[in-house]
Motif scaffolding. Structure first.
Motif, PDB file in Angstrom:
ATOM      1  N   GLY A 212       3.026  14.241  -9.477  1.00  0.00           N
ATOM      2  CA  GLY A 212       4.115  15.174  -9.784  1.00  0.00           C
ATOM      3  C   GLY A 212       4.356  15.226 -11.283  1.00  0.00           C
ATOM      4  N   GLN A 213       4.326  14.046 -11.925  1.00  0.00           N
ATOM      5  CA  GLN A 213       4.578  14.002 -13.381  1.00  0.00           C
ATOM      6  C   GLN A 213       3.437  14.642 -14.175  1.00  0.00           C
ATOM      7  N   THR A 214       2.236  14.620 -13.597  1.00  0.00           N
ATOM      8  CA  THR A 214       1.080  15.212 -14.296  1.00  0.00           C
ATOM      9  C   THR A 214       0.685  16.545 -13.651  1.00  0.00           C
ATOM     10  N   TYR A 215       1.672  17.204 -13.086  1.00  0.00           N
ATOM     11  CA  TYR A 215       1.413  18.443 -12.345  1.00  0.00           C
ATOM     12  C   TYR A 215       0.665  19.483 -13.197  1.00  0.00           C
TER      13      TYR A 215
ATOM     14  N   ASP B 265     -10.512  18.133 -11.778  1.00  0.00           N
ATOM     15  CA  ASP B 265     -11.161  17.504 -10.615  1.00  0.00           C
ATOM     16  C   ASP B 265     -10.424  16.231 -10.218  1.00  0.00           C
ATOM     17  N   GLU B 266     -10.034  15.458 -11.229  1.00  0.00           N
ATOM     18  CA  GLU B 266      -9.424  14.156 -10.954  1.00  0.00           C
ATOM     19  C   GLU B 266      -8.083  14.317 -10.240  1.00  0.00           C
ATOM     20  N   TRP B 267      -7.278  15.242 -10.715  1.00  0.00           N
ATOM     21  CA  TRP B 267      -5.950  15.448 -10.113  1.00  0.00           C
ATOM     22  C   TRP B 267      -6.114  15.877  -8.655  1.00  0.00           C
ATOM     23  N   ARG B 268      -7.003  16.849  -8.439  1.00  0.00           N
ATOM     24  CA  ARG B 268      -7.196  17.357  -7.068  1.00  0.00           C
ATOM     25  C   ARG B 268      -7.693  16.243  -6.143  1.00  0.00           C
TER      26      ARG B 268
ATOM     27  N   TYR C 252       0.839  -1.206   0.000  1.00  0.00           N
ATOM     28  CA  TYR C 252       0.000   0.000   0.000  1.00  0.00           C
ATOM     29  C   TYR C 252       0.873   1.254   0.000  1.00  0.00           C
ATOM     30  N   ALA C 253       1.961   1.209   0.774  1.00  0.00           N
ATOM     31  CA  ALA C 253       2.886   2.360   0.782  1.00  0.00           C
ATOM     32  C   ALA C 253       3.424   2.597  -0.626  1.00  0.00           C
ATOM     33  N   GLU C 254       3.798   1.531  -1.309  1.00  0.00           N
ATOM     34  CA  GLU C 254       4.352   1.691  -2.669  1.00  0.00           C
ATOM     35  C   GLU C 254       3.294   2.252  -3.622  1.00  0.00           C
ATOM     36  N   ALA C 255       2.057   1.814  -3.472  1.00  0.00           N
ATOM     37  CA  ALA C 255       0.980   2.349  -4.334  1.00  0.00           C
ATOM     38  C   ALA C 255       0.814   3.849  -4.098  1.00  0.00           C
ATOM     39  N   LEU C 256       0.891   4.261  -2.830  1.00  0.00           N
ATOM     40  CA  LEU C 256       0.764   5.697  -2.526  1.00  0.00           C
ATOM     41  C   LEU C 256       1.953   6.478  -3.087  1.00  0.00           C
ATOM     42  N   LEU C 257       3.155   5.917  -2.937  1.00  0.00           N
ATOM     43  CA  LEU C 257       4.343   6.616  -3.462  1.00  0.00           C
ATOM     44  C   LEU C 257       4.260   6.751  -4.987  1.00  0.00           C
ATOM     45  N   ARG C 258       3.847   5.680  -5.657  1.00  0.00           N
ATOM     46  CA  ARG C 258       3.711   5.750  -7.127  1.00  0.00           C
ATOM     47  C   ARG C 258       2.659   6.792  -7.518  1.00  0.00           C
ATOM     48  N   THR C 259       1.569   6.826  -6.761  1.00  0.00           N
ATOM     49  CA  THR C 259       0.506   7.804  -7.038  1.00  0.00           C
ATOM     50  C   THR C 259       1.041   9.225  -6.926  1.00  0.00           C
ATOM     51  N   LEU C 260       1.772   9.483  -5.835  1.00  0.00           N
ATOM     52  CA  LEU C 260       2.274  10.848  -5.608  1.00  0.00           C
ATOM     53  C   LEU C 260       3.285  11.242  -6.686  1.00  0.00           C
TER      54      LEU C 260
ATOM     55  N   GLU D  88      12.210  18.518  -9.674  1.00  0.00           N
ATOM     56  CA  GLU D  88      11.255  18.763 -10.759  1.00  0.00           C
ATOM     57  C   GLU D  88      10.072  19.600 -10.275  1.00  0.00           C
ATOM     58  N   LEU D  89       9.781  19.516  -8.974  1.00  0.00           N
ATOM     59  CA  LEU D  89       8.709  20.343  -8.409  1.00  0.00           C
ATOM     60  C   LEU D  89       9.233  21.707  -7.925  1.00  0.00           C
ATOM     61  N   ALA D  90      10.513  21.952  -8.198  1.00  0.00           N
ATOM     62  CA  ALA D  90      11.162  23.197  -7.760  1.00  0.00           C
ATOM     63  C   ALA D  90      11.128  23.363  -6.246  1.00  0.00           C
ATOM     64  N   MET D  91      11.206  22.255  -5.530  1.00  0.00           N
ATOM     65  CA  MET D  91      11.330  22.322  -4.065  1.00  0.00           C
ATOM     66  C   MET D  91      12.803  22.518  -3.719  1.00  0.00           C
TER      67      MET D  91
END
Ligand code: NZQ
Ligand code: ZN
Length: 382
Positions: free
Chosen positions: A224-227, A233-236, A212-220, A329-332
């Motif tokens: 980021g890639q689809t920023y 609505d879907e992204w948010r 589950y952790a890996e699924a969440l990390l992949r999602t996040l 890539e997120l300019a953090m």
């Protein structure tokens, strides 16, 4: 594997759900409506909440700042007592929700209220609270944790209690429409690091939690890639749910955890005022490099399952590079200098503070991160 798990917070997720607040609060409640610096007035959330609260006695408290201050929250505690309020509705980001958890507990404690964040007082009772979340990041909306800053002493301390879980939380992704980019990125990265803190330790054969952790990390990472799609609505909705699931207690069931990046990060915020998530993107890659031998197996697992990296000798190193690239890539910021902390004196002051903190003497999943190791981590992140 052994654990107890209970998460009592009811989640009301989706567009239009703020109107449901009315049916969730016991009839006749006397409600403290608490919020931050005014974003909810500018984006219509305040009006929706007020409409849902028609018929209840409502007393407002505004001005809860980011990294909520003890000094401000004490005024809210006074207000609760003065008006004999018996329900708290937090409307805002993690700071407002965290602040309200403190107020809820402090209103039932006659001693020095700082005993709550400092851990001297074990919470026995709290006023029921709920939240309408407007910034996905912390997971505070469905957990029992809170982080409070005492401005006068420069302390930023976390506490947790089963008594301060929100009774319910509304997560309407439409509330995110007015979020500045800085806060969206902060939320994405804070959620990512929450999952890492509960995952990047050592293997324990916990397939469900790891999966589950890996699924969440992949999602996040995908978010980021689809920023560029962040205004959909879907992204948010995906960010709001992912951030929520990252710190609701589920993936930490029965697994070792390492909150060292957060613990060091809180000191950076208290000392320099750097945004919470930005302290994490600065400290975490450096901490992972410092602790690479202890974390090698999980870093390799993450490299394959999350970043789809090939199984090379330097897979763990490549995984840390990939995490850092994700932040860049997120300019953090990934260095203290990116956050304009460049003076040696500044870093010396921080290290003096850290050396004096009892709770920072042996952190990390093995208790091996001492102030000397923290110093190396901070120096490597300059
Ligand atoms: O105060 P307002 O005007 O509402 O503005 C806020 C604030 O300036 C703004 N904002 C929030 N929603 C908005 C919005 N602006 C426009 N549109 C919206 N919809 O965003 C700014 C930051 O808000 P804040 O609540 O401080 O951010 P966040 O949710 O990232 O919370 C950070 C705090 O949570 C703690 C952090 O240490 C920090 O103090 N954490 C709490 C945790 C927990 N309870 O489990 C875990 C985390 O690791 C974290 O430590
Ligand atoms: Zn965090």
């Amino acid at each position: 594997m052994k654990f107890n798990y209970q998460n009592p917070t009811k989640l009301l997720f989706g567009q239009g759900q703020i109107s449901e607040v009315r049916g969730q609060i016991p009839a006749g409640s006397r409600v403290l409506l608490a919020y931050g610096g005014g974003s909810i007035k500018a984006n219509g959330v305040y009006d929706q909440v007020m409409s849902a609260l028609q018929g209840f006695t409502v007393v407002e408290f505004s001005g809860i700042e980011p990294n909520p201050h003890f000094e401000t929250l004490e005024k809210a505690v006074d207000l609760v007592k003065e008006h004999d309020l018996n329900f708290i509705l937090a409307v805002g980001g993690g700071s407002v929700v965290d602040g309200c958890k403190f107020v809820a507990a402090a209103a039932h404690y006659d001693g020095d209220h700082w005993d709550i964040p400092s851990g001297k007082h074990r919470i026995q009772k709290a006023i029921p609270l709920a939240s309408v979340l407007t910034l996905p990041a912390t997971g505070s909306e469905t957990n029992g944790n809170s982080v409070i800053t005492r401005k006068s002493t420069g302390e930023k301390l976390a506490f947790g209690s089963p008594h301060v879980y929100p009774v319910f939380s509304v997560l309407d992704p439409d509330t995110m429409k007015t979020l500045p980019e800085r806060q969206i990125k902060n939320g994405l990265v804070d959620a990512f690091v929450h999952v890492c803190e509960q995952y990047l330790t050592f293997p324990t054969g916990t397939l469900v939690q790891d999966g589950y952790a890996e699924a969440l990390l992949r999602t996040l990472i995908q978010l980021g890639q689809t920023y560029s799609e962040r205004d959909t609505d879907e992204w948010r909705a995906n960010l709001m749910y992912a951030a929520n699931q990252g710190l609701n207690g589920l993936i930490s069931c029965g697994v070792p955890q390492d909150w060292a990046t957060h613990q060091i990060g809180h000191e950076l915020t208290a000392c320099y005022g750097i945004d919470h998530a930005q302290t994490l993107s600065i400290i975490q890659p450096s901490l992972l490099r410092s602790q690479i031998e202890l974390k090698r197996e999980k870093l390799e697992q993450m490299g394959v399952t999350v970043f789809a990296l090939p199984k090379t000798e330097d897979l763990a190193e490549k995984t840390i590079d990939a995490i850092e690239d994700f932040y860049q890539e997120l300019a953090m910021p990934i260095r203290l200098s990116d956050a304009k902390i460049t003076e040696q004196n500044d870093i010396d002051t921080l290290m003096q503070i850290i050396e004096g903190r009892d709770f920072l003497q042996a952190i990390g999943e093995h208790g091996k991160i001492t102030p000397d190791v923290i110093k190396e981590i901070v120096y490597a992140a300059r």
